[in-house]
Design a protein around this motif. Structure first.
Motif, PDB file in Angstrom:
ATOM      1  N   HIS A  51       0.849  -1.179   0.000  1.00  0.00           N
ATOM      2  CA  HIS A  51       0.000   0.000   0.000  1.00  0.00           C
ATOM      3  C   HIS A  51       0.894   1.241   0.000  1.00  0.00           C
ATOM      4  O   HIS A  51       2.117   1.138   0.087  1.00  0.00           O
ATOM      5  CB  HIS A  51      -0.909   0.032   1.243  1.00  0.00           C
ATOM      6  N   THR A  52       0.261   2.406  -0.071  1.00  0.00           N
ATOM      7  CA  THR A  52       0.978   3.667   0.080  1.00  0.00           C
ATOM      8  C   THR A  52       0.382   4.410   1.265  1.00  0.00           C
ATOM      9  O   THR A  52      -0.828   4.612   1.333  1.00  0.00           O
ATOM     10  CB  THR A  52       0.867   4.537  -1.181  1.00  0.00           C
ATOM     11  N   ASN A  66      -3.641   4.514   4.861  1.00  0.00           N
ATOM     12  CA  ASN A  66      -3.041   3.654   3.841  1.00  0.00           C
ATOM     13  C   ASN A  66      -3.995   3.472   2.666  1.00  0.00           C
ATOM     14  O   ASN A  66      -5.200   3.264   2.852  1.00  0.00           O
ATOM     15  CB  ASN A  66      -2.697   2.285   4.443  1.00  0.00           C
ATOM     16  N   TYR A  67      -3.448   3.532   1.448  1.00  0.00           N
ATOM     17  CA  TYR A  67      -4.260   3.406   0.234  1.00  0.00           C
ATOM     18  C   TYR A  67      -3.622   2.377  -0.695  1.00  0.00           C
ATOM     19  O   TYR A  67      -2.427   2.103  -0.640  1.00  0.00           O
ATOM     20  CB  TYR A  67      -4.371   4.761  -0.477  1.00  0.00           C
ATOM     21  N   TRP A  68      -4.473   1.840  -1.586  1.00  0.00           N
ATOM     22  CA  TRP A  68      -4.020   0.787  -2.499  1.00  0.00           C
ATOM     23  C   TRP A  68      -4.614   1.021  -3.886  1.00  0.00           C
ATOM     24  O   TRP A  68      -5.729   1.529  -4.025  1.00  0.00           O
ATOM     25  CB  TRP A  68      -4.459  -0.579  -1.962  1.00  0.00           C
ATOM     26  N   THR A  72      -4.460   5.277  -4.407  1.00  0.00           N
ATOM     27  CA  THR A  72      -3.176   5.956  -4.213  1.00  0.00           C
ATOM     28  C   THR A  72      -3.024   7.101  -5.202  1.00  0.00           C
ATOM     29  O   THR A  72      -2.623   8.212  -4.843  1.00  0.00           O
ATOM     30  CB  THR A  72      -2.013   4.962  -4.381  1.00  0.00           C
TER      31      THR A  72
END
Length: 407
Positions: A51-52, A66-68, A72
């Motif tokens: 993730h970012t 957190n993003y995916w 992102t």
């Protein structure tokens, strides 16, 4: 308009470079405001999937999310649209620095890392940066009973250790510690009690920031202070001393640069604030405990309309008294030349008394705006704060002069 070339360079480095390590966005232009002091972006592993993580920082808190996948790219686009003044993107192969000038032009510098990392750190649960680590502070943590002799934080003291770091962070955020030019610093901790934060602050100033400091902890419990003095001597800290005295009666040998009053009960907080103001201390930090003095005045006054429904419930009435007391304190500090804010100190799940007043001496004394706010608040509630009484004729004269200038 700002050129879009740098934006594409940032997108490519963060979204498509497998060697991406971290990006930091910070700074704002004079003609626009961004909601964060800085934002840090880095890759993390969450349940085995990359993730970012976007970490947003302001003066009081930080938020990490957190993003995916497509999320992102969407969040990065929102971040780029804010147009921070500076962006620093670090990858395994390159460091990219972008500065946006006041005219909207992008100045781009690309350099090679001095120490080239072999891989990106994707740890999601990295330990949060703390100002005091348990390992480094072990000697004093053992002395005050927060750590066992074999170097482990006691289970019932984990929250106290977190509180220490939160306290140090909130003090550091004022920016005042870097501006002192006297040596040694003189600090007074008013109503030091168990002195966990007293020992921690002394250690932090002397052994972490390397600022020579003499700290005096004062309290009315002489037996307790004797034990503190023994611990201080066992650590070889001859500049950490303790004195049995009431706060209002304490006479320092040197004018204190910093005054602390952490959970000093009721009017003891006002005594500490009055002393700090009288001494013209440059930094005053207070975490008020209980506030009964103003509450007693409210009990003998007619309830101002429309506050009847609030005062009908004892718990709400008590909290109203607490809020008013600390509001008056903050206003008085502002009138006396202190840049003042009120922030959350410890989580409300631990205690309802979780506020901290931070005051840095940097404003002109007697600002008419704050005087007017103070007088209006007093007139509405028909009360006289104890801190005003302690400051006496000088403060009363200041209020009259400021009011007379704007008749």
């Amino acid at each position: 308009m700002v050129t879009t070339d740098y934006k594409q360079l940032i997108r490519e480095s963060i979204l498509h470079d497998e060697g991406f390590i971290k990006a930091t966005f910070s700074g704002q232009h004079r003609d626009r405001t961004v909601p964060w002091i800085k934002v840090v972006v880095r890759p993390v592993l969450v349940r085995g999937k990359q993730h970012t993580q976007f970490s947003y920082f302001d003066a009081k808190k930080d938020i990490a999310k957190n993003y995916w996948g497509d999320e992102t790219a969407e969040m990065l686009e929102q971040l780029i649209t804010l147009e921070f003044k500076n962006a620093h993107v670090q990858t395994i192969h390159n460091n990219v620095d972008v500065t946006i000038t006041n005219k909207g032009q992008a100045i781009i510098h690309t350099t090679k890392p001095v120490n080239q990392p072999q891989e990106t750190n994707l740890s999601h649960d990295r330990q949060k940066k703390v100002l005091l680590t348990a390992a480094d502070a072990a000697p004093f943590l053992k002395a005050v009973g927060i750590m066992t002799e074999d170097g482990k934080l006691r289970a019932d003291m984990q929250s106290k250790f977190r509180q220490i770091n939160e306290f140090l962070k909130l003090v550091q955020q004022t920016g005042a510690l870097e501006k002192f030019n006297t040596s040694p610093l003189h600090v007074v901790d008013c109503g030091c009690g168990n002195a966990y934060l007293t020992f921690a602050f002394f250690y932090y100033l002397n052994h972490v920031l390397h600022i020579p400091t003499h700290l005096t902890g004062i309290d009315v419990n002489g037996e307790l202070l004797t034990r503190h003095a023994e611990k201080s001597l066992s650590l070889g800290w001859t500049d950490l001393t303790f004195q049995t005295t009431r706060i209002i009666e304490f006479k320092p040998l040197m004018q204190p640069d910093i005054v602390l009053a952490l959970h000093a009960c009721d009017t003891a907080t006002d005594e500490a604030l009055a002393q700090g103001i009288t001494w013209q201390s440059k930094l005053i930090i207070s975490a008020p405990c209980c506030q009964h003095h103003l509450q007693k005045q409210l009990d003998h006054q007619p309830v101002p309309s429309p506050f009847g429904p609030v005062e009908r419930h004892s718990i709400l009435k008590e909290r109203l008294g607490d809020i008013l007391t600390d509001t008056f304190r903050a206003l008085i500090l502002r009138i006396m030349g202190y840049q003042t804010d009120v922030v959350q100190f410890v989580s409300s799940e631990h205690t309802a008394k979780n506020l901290m007043i931070r005051a840095v001496r940097s404003l002109k004394v007697g600002d008419a705006k704050f005087v007017r706010e103070y007088r209006d608040l007093k007139d509405f509630w028909k009360v006289t704060p104890y801190l005003e009484q302690l400051l006496g004729e000088d403060f009363a004269k200041l209020l009259q002069e400021a009011a007379g200038m704007h008749m």
